[in-house]
Structure formats: C-alpha cells, structure tokens
Design an enzyme around this catalytic site. Sequence first.
Site, PDB file in Angstrom:
ATOM      1  N   ARG A 196      -4.089   7.722   4.219  1.00  0.00           N
ATOM      2  CA  ARG A 196      -2.790   7.412   3.621  1.00  0.00           C
ATOM      3  C   ARG A 196      -2.573   8.156   2.305  1.00  0.00           C
ATOM      4  NH1 ARG A 196      -3.445   1.169   1.437  1.00  0.00           N
ATOM      5  NH2 ARG A 196      -3.962   1.664  -0.727  1.00  0.00           N
ATOM      6  N   GLU A 204      -9.588  -0.831  13.068  1.00  0.00           N
ATOM      7  CA  GLU A 204     -10.303  -1.741  12.181  1.00  0.00           C
ATOM      8  C   GLU A 204     -10.037  -3.207  12.531  1.00  0.00           C
ATOM      9  OE1 GLU A 204      -8.880  -1.416   8.174  1.00  0.00           O
ATOM     10  OE2 GLU A 204      -6.785  -1.763   8.733  1.00  0.00           O
ATOM     11  N   GLY A 219      -5.172  -0.044  10.518  1.00  0.00           N
ATOM     12  CA  GLY A 219      -4.226  -0.772  11.367  1.00  0.00           C
ATOM     13  C   GLY A 219      -4.720  -2.180  11.602  1.00  0.00           C
ATOM     14  N   ARG A 220      -4.187  -3.121  10.847  1.00  0.00           N
ATOM     15  CA  ARG A 220      -4.696  -4.495  10.877  1.00  0.00           C
ATOM     16  C   ARG A 220      -4.458  -5.161  12.220  1.00  0.00           C
ATOM     17  NH1 ARG A 220      -2.621  -6.182   6.135  1.00  0.00           N
ATOM     18  NH2 ARG A 220      -0.578  -6.388   7.077  1.00  0.00           N
ATOM     19  N   THR A 280       5.633   2.294   5.732  1.00  0.00           N
ATOM     20  CA  THR A 280       4.317   1.788   6.124  1.00  0.00           C
ATOM     21  C   THR A 280       3.644   2.770   7.063  1.00  0.00           C
ATOM     22  OG1 THR A 280       3.098   0.063   7.298  1.00  0.00           O
ATOM     23  CG2 THR A 280       5.376   0.376   7.964  1.00  0.00           C
ATOM     24  N   ILE A 281       2.406   3.125   6.733  1.00  0.00           N
ATOM     25  CA  ILE A 281       1.657   3.989   7.641  1.00  0.00           C
ATOM     26  C   ILE A 281       1.348   3.246   8.936  1.00  0.00           C
ATOM     27  CG2 ILE A 281       0.642   5.353   5.775  1.00  0.00           C
ATOM     28  CD1 ILE A 281      -1.998   3.813   6.265  1.00  0.00           C
ATOM     29  N   ASP A 282       1.315   1.897   8.876  1.00  0.00           N
ATOM     30  CA  ASP A 282       0.964   1.100  10.055  1.00  0.00           C
ATOM     31  C   ASP A 282       2.058   1.084  11.117  1.00  0.00           C
ATOM     32  OD1 ASP A 282      -1.490   0.400   8.986  1.00  0.00           O
ATOM     33  OD2 ASP A 282      -0.723  -1.414   8.038  1.00  0.00           O
ATOM     34  N   ASN A 294       6.106  -4.569   5.658  1.00  0.00           N
ATOM     35  CA  ASN A 294       6.484  -5.925   6.057  1.00  0.00           C
ATOM     36  C   ASN A 294       6.553  -6.898   4.884  1.00  0.00           C
ATOM     37  OD1 ASN A 294       6.928  -6.012   8.920  1.00  0.00           O
ATOM     38  ND2 ASN A 294       4.785  -5.475   9.180  1.00  0.00           N
ATOM     39  N   GLY A 350       0.820  -1.208   0.000  1.00  0.00           N
ATOM     40  CA  GLY A 350       0.000   0.000   0.000  1.00  0.00           C
ATOM     41  C   GLY A 350       0.853   1.256   0.000  1.00  0.00           C
TER      42      GLY A 350
END
Length: 386
Positions: A285, A233, A178-179, A132-134, A106, A11
């Site tokens: 994002r 989320e 955010g998974r 990564t934004i996460d 990742n 992403g």
Amino acid sequence: MGNLVIIHGGGPSPVINASLYGAIKEAVSHTEIEKVYVAIGGTGGLIAKNLKDARSFTDEQLELLLQSPASAIGTSRDALEEKEYKEMVEVLKEFNIDMVLMNGGNGTMDTCGKLFMACEGTGIRVMGIPKTIDNDIAITDHSPGFGSAARYIAGTVAEVACDVRGLPIHICVIEALGRNAGWITAASALAEDSGFAPDLIYLPERDFDEEKFLEDVKKLIDEKGCGVVVASEGLHYADGTPIVEPIFKVGRATYFGDVSAHLCNLIIKKFGYKARSEKPGLCGRASIAWLSDIDSKEAQEAGRVAAKSVIEGESGKMVAFKRISNEPYKCETFLVDTKEVMMFERKMPDEFINAEGNGVTEAFKEWCRPLIGKPLPKLITFKEEN
C-alpha cells in the site's frame, strides 16, 4: 464566502494523495471559497484545530502529491463517539467551514455519514471520497487505491514465481492484505500476464480446509517440485476462527498472525519439503514503483468530483464509479448516499472464484485487468515445463 476542509481517515493508499490533489485543485479554482483547509492528522487533527490552508501550498508541492505514498496530511483511526462528533461540528463552526470532504474506506464512510447527521440543521455539507486498497466499499465498481495494490501484488508474485521457477526446490507462500475480502489476493492471478502465475490462491470468501490445502500442495510438489501460493491474511476455518490466532485487536483493526509462515510450517511438517514465506504487508500500500496510472487518474477524478459536488450543494453522498465497458475500459462517476456504504463490506462474488476454491475465474481477470493500468512487463525463461 465559505471555507472547505479535507480530512483523511484509515489506512493510506498509493493514491490517497492523488485524490487530495484533485480535491485541492478543484476547490482552489473556486474564488467563492476563501479557505481550503486540510486537517493534519485526520479527525483528531480537526478536533485539535490543526489545520493548514492548502492555498499556501506551491504548485510544485501539489505536483509531488502524485508521486508520494501514504497520506501527506496524515490520517487516523480515531474511535469516535457522540462527544467527538459534537466537538468536530463546533470546530467547523469556529472556522466558518461549511464544506467537508472525507477521504477513506468503510470506517471513514461510516464517520462521514455520522458527521453528516451531526451537521444537520447547521448548513454544513459533507461529502465522501472513496479510498481503500481492500476494494471492499459497497456500491462502487471499485475503489481508488485498489488498482495500485492489485498491480503491486501481481507484479511481485510474477517476480517471485520467476525466481521459484529458476530454482525449483521449494514452495513459496505469499501472504496478501485483505481482512475479510480477497480482492488483493485474487489480483495476484494477473501475474500470468507477465508469463509467471501463482499456482494456488486462497481467499477469505472460502472457508479454509487444511486437508484440501495440503492435497493441493502435494500435487504441486509431485508435478513441478515447486510452486507459488498466495493466501489472504484473513483465512479462517468453517466456524469463522482465523487459521492463525490474531496477535491482538483494536476496534475494527485486527493484527493477524503470520498466516504465510503457518502454512509453510504445515507443508514442512507434513511433507518434509522446503517451504518459505513472504509477507509484503505495508509494501503493497506504499509502493509508488508499482503505481497504476489508471488508479491515479481515477483517484484524482474522485477528489475533483467530490469537491465540485459539495461546492454545488450536494451533501451526505460519496463519489462512486460505474463500469461502462472493459474493452475499451471506461468508467463514470456518480454519487451514492453515504447511508448505503456505511460499514457495508463488499466481498468477492461467487462468479469470481473458481469451483475448487483455490483460484479465480477468467471473469475476475477480465474485470480486474484494466484497473492495474499499463501491461505488466513480460518475463522469460528458457526452461521447459515439467
């Protein structure tokens, strides 16, 4: 003379193009490099030989990278097996490419490490640029992309909280990306710097307790008549089951159900009180309006250091950041072996989450605050607190 290629994966982020800018500017400054390629469309673009020479880009075009969201060269989530890695190596040989920069999170660092291994004995060097934004890449203090996503969620939550305070008739639930890691959700706490903070924050690092959630919300209703809740989320119950069944999954990518709407429905059914959901989603994002100046500068530096390092002979590494101090804020880059970051998810540590599991600690705010760049704008109300 050698050639270099830059590949984007996963992403996008608000600053992935800033890293591209830094990598290109560094690479083209080395006259010993003949071609500085970019792969159009990620690893699939490389396999399809869809390459462009960045030396053909004008200075004006390159400068626009710093204000453009998404990936200017395209990215992908290609499912790669041994066959695809062999194909990539053959394309690299065909184009006399002996240096590869892979920019991503990742999954991309996993690809980076596997490509490095596939290139052993060929003389082709591979280097990773974190994105990564996460903020869930291991080892590094933080990842480019997170600071801007954090600034977006903090600023947006502040605006919504200001709105809810002005017309205090409902509970508003905002769903954050955010998974499995709650870094973005947690960053909403910095909305307090504007004068309007979220009331409750729920992270995927803590099992979701529906009864406790409703108790927290009932207290908000009784005390304030309104409130702002920020929820990840990826919220799940103690057995690991998502609180809302995912719509579907494709590889590592999970398309979550509407968590914020689900939580609002719980509130409405339990208390008969108005609740509304907001789901910014990709806005967080893709927002350049909320770009963090620190994030952009560090993203450029990550790209520059990666290019310089691979040119100087490094391989099988990723650029990482080490925090030196918070005040004044200072970070420095270093290189870490890709095998240490391949698919290792970095989650929020316990010391960053409050005891109730519905907020964050001051330690997290102190850590996160420098990353969002210049201070958030101050907002005002003339209403008194209840």
